[in-house]
Design a protein around this motif. Structure first.
Motif, short mmCIF file in Angstrom:
data_model
loop_
_atom_site.label_atom_id
_atom_site.label_comp_id
_atom_site.label_asym_id
_atom_site.label_seq_id
_atom_site.Cartn_x
_atom_site.Cartn_y
_atom_site.Cartn_z
N GLY A 207 -15.69 2.73 10.56
CA GLY A 207 -16.19 1.81 9.39
C GLY A 207 -15.62 0.68 9.05
N THR A 208 -15.87 -0.06 8.07
CA THR A 208 -15.33 -1.05 7.78
C THR A 208 -14.54 -0.77 6.43
N ALA A 209 -13.05 -1.22 6.59
CA ALA A 209 -12.15 -0.84 5.58
C ALA A 209 -12.61 -1.52 4.04
N ALA A 210 -12.23 -0.84 3.18
CA ALA A 210 -12.38 -1.14 1.72
C ALA A 210 -11.17 -1.39 0.99
N VAL A 211 -11.21 -2.45 0.09
CA VAL A 211 -9.97 -2.63 -0.77
C VAL A 211 -9.92 -2.10 -1.97
N LEU A 212 -8.91 -1.30 -2.70
CA LEU A 212 -9.16 -0.88 -4.27
C LEU A 212 -9.39 -2.29 -4.95
N PRO A 213 -10.20 -1.96 -5.86
CA PRO A 213 -10.27 -2.96 -7.07
C PRO A 213 -9.22 -3.02 -7.71
#
Length: 506
Positions: A207-213
């Motif tokens: 998948g595509t990495a997500a960044v912490l808000p």
């Protein structure tokens, strides 16, 4: 045949039927039916048939789903039955798991035998991916698939993921590495603080990495902060055991879990800025899962700290009703379950105390029979009550922090005696014992001397501990004084409460 008839007569009696009560019209229909299995499990691809026995005292029939085969599907008397199922496949792959209730029927509902048929399958087939925010709306045990979530925090027994907007705790024995991007397959569940978690079935690294808000700073609003989701927050305060205190604020942060790569114990007494996930509010604490820590330096050397706030999940369970707060509510009848009664995730409050290295001490008057320690000490919200009439209890706790040989210290704690129904107070006197290398030093605490019928209140005690008395591995004990350990045969009541134990360097 004679033995079988006797068996069926006994069976009919157990199920509440009388053979003589039946009319001539239904004498051949079974009044009692039993099966040798209550449930059968089958594989999805090549399910093998299974044999059970149906016992009855007459004719029986059977009802079942069309994917289940029962041979024979009717009979009279004791019959061996072959139950098979069709493969549970669709387009060459396992279909959704399925279940059926096979019913062997007699003359009435009470004379039915039920066999639950379960067949394996892919419970995630046809399940569409959802977002983390959607997980909250699911019911416990409903399945969920999440895509493009990234591991932010690895914990003992699980990890936390983010999709860039929301965050979710995942329960799992095997954790991927921090930074991995995943697809998750699991079931929605609720933790001890009634927040949504995902009980993991499996994950795939893809998948595509997500960044912490960006974290929300709750330092200034610690006394009013509340959220029902796993919001990412930051706060600044002083580490005091598992607490993070903020000035004189009545509320504090509480580290319920800490990322595996953080040495939390080494930060005791330090001012820190933590980034963490909200884990629920239970006054006077905001529960946090610690993700990152910025050490701002030593403020106070804290050698020991215990406020029992971590017992909140057990206090909430209580004895079916939550534990009470005798001292705060001035109510001697507040619910106070034995330590062995409340259980969270299979662990009692007593076992949780033992797991921290604590020991519950117990003795009794000679006129009383011995009790287990867990049956003469009690949980409140969130502190411990010790003893009952004729039974005397205490607690021993180890000091696990390094204490410099030249360090003197100050011990503080809160305690209270028990008020009797007459309005008089138990004349409880407790003692503090610090043991090091087999030597013990006793510190007396004055006898409780409150006026009759006065209200419950915590009394803070401060004891000065000379240099050289404490070291790592020392133990600190709170119990009734020697004159009350135990009391003589008259077996009076010497009950008491303990909270907020702290030893700080001077």
């Amino acid at each position: 045949m004679k033995k079988f008839n006797l068996y069926i007569l006994a069976l009919v009696a157990v199920l509440g039927f009388s053979v003589s009560a039946c009319s001539d019209d239904d004498t051949n229909v079974a009044k009692a039916v039993l099966a040798t299995a209550s449930g059968l499990n089958y594989s999805a691809e090549q399910p093998e048939a299974k044999i059970i026995t149906v016992y009855s005292d007459g004719a029986w029939t059977c009802q079942h789903a069309d994917w289940v085969m029962v041979e024979p599907d009717h009979g009279d008397g004791t019959t061996e039955v072959r139950i098979s199922v069709q493969p549970n496949m669709r387009d060459g792959a396992p279909d959704n798991p399925r279940k059926d209730d096979v019913v062997f029927k007699g003359v009435t509902k009470a004379s039915e035998a039920h066999v639950i048929i379960r067949q394996d399958g892919d419970k995630f087939r046809d399940v569409q991916p959802i977002t983390i925010s959607d997980v909250d709306a699911l019911k416990d045990e409903e399945v969920a698939v999440l895509k493009n979530v990234t591991v932010t925090t690895v914990l003992d027994g699980g990890f936390v993921v983010t999709d860039g907007t929301n965050n979710l705790k995942v329960i799992s024995d095997a954790a991927p590495a921090k930074g991995n991007t995943l697809s998750l397959y699991g079931e929605r569940a609720s933790d001890a603080r009634n927040m949504a978690v995902l009980a993991l079935d499996r994950y795939v690294i893809e998948g595509t990495a997500a960044v912490l808000p960006a974290p929300k700073d709750i330092t200034a609003e610690i006394e009013t902060y509340a959220s029902k989701v796993r919001e990412y927050v930051t706060m600044t305060g002083i580490v005091d055991g598992n607490n993070i205190t903020v000035g004189e604020a009545k509320m504090s942060g509480f580290a319920v879990e800490v990322a595996k790569d953080i040495d939390w114990a080494s930060l005791n007494g330090h001012r820190v800025k933590v980034s963490a996930f909200n884990a629920g509010t239970a006054s006077p604490i905001v529960n946090l899962i610690i993700n990152e820590v910025q050490d701002l330096g030593l403020v106070n050397a804290i050698f020991f700290s215990e406020d029992f706030e971590w017992l909140a999940p057990w206090s909430a369970v209580g004895n079916g009703s939550p534990a009470g707060s005798t001292v705060e509510t001035d109510n001697p009848d507040a619910i106070a379950p034995q330590l062995g009664t409340p259980v969270v995730d299979g662990v009692s409050a007593y076992d949780a105390l033992l797991a921290k290295g604590y020991e519950i001490l117990a003795t009794h008057a000679s006129s009383k029979k011995a009790r287990e320690p867990k049956a003469q000490a009690y949980i409140q919200t969130n502190y411990i009550k010790f003893g009952l009439t004729g039974y005397y209890s205490g607690i021993k706790m180890p000091i696990e922090y390094d204490v410099p040989a030249e360090a003197s210290a100050e011990l503080t704690f809160d305690w209270c005696s028990q008020r009797q129904g007459s309005g008089k107070w138990d004349p409880t006197q407790i003692v503090v014992i610090i043991a090091k290398d087999g030597e013990e030093m006793f510190f007396d605490v004055p006898v409780w001397d409150a006026a009759d019928n006065s209200k419950y209140e915590w009394r803070k005690v401060t004891i000065q501990i000379p240099a050289g008395v404490l070291k790592k591995g020392s133990t600190i004990t709170f119990r009734n004084c020697d004159a009350q350990w135990p009391v003589a045969d008259s077996a009076p009541a010497m009950r008491w409460f303990l909270d907020n134990v702290k030893i700080m360097g001077k």
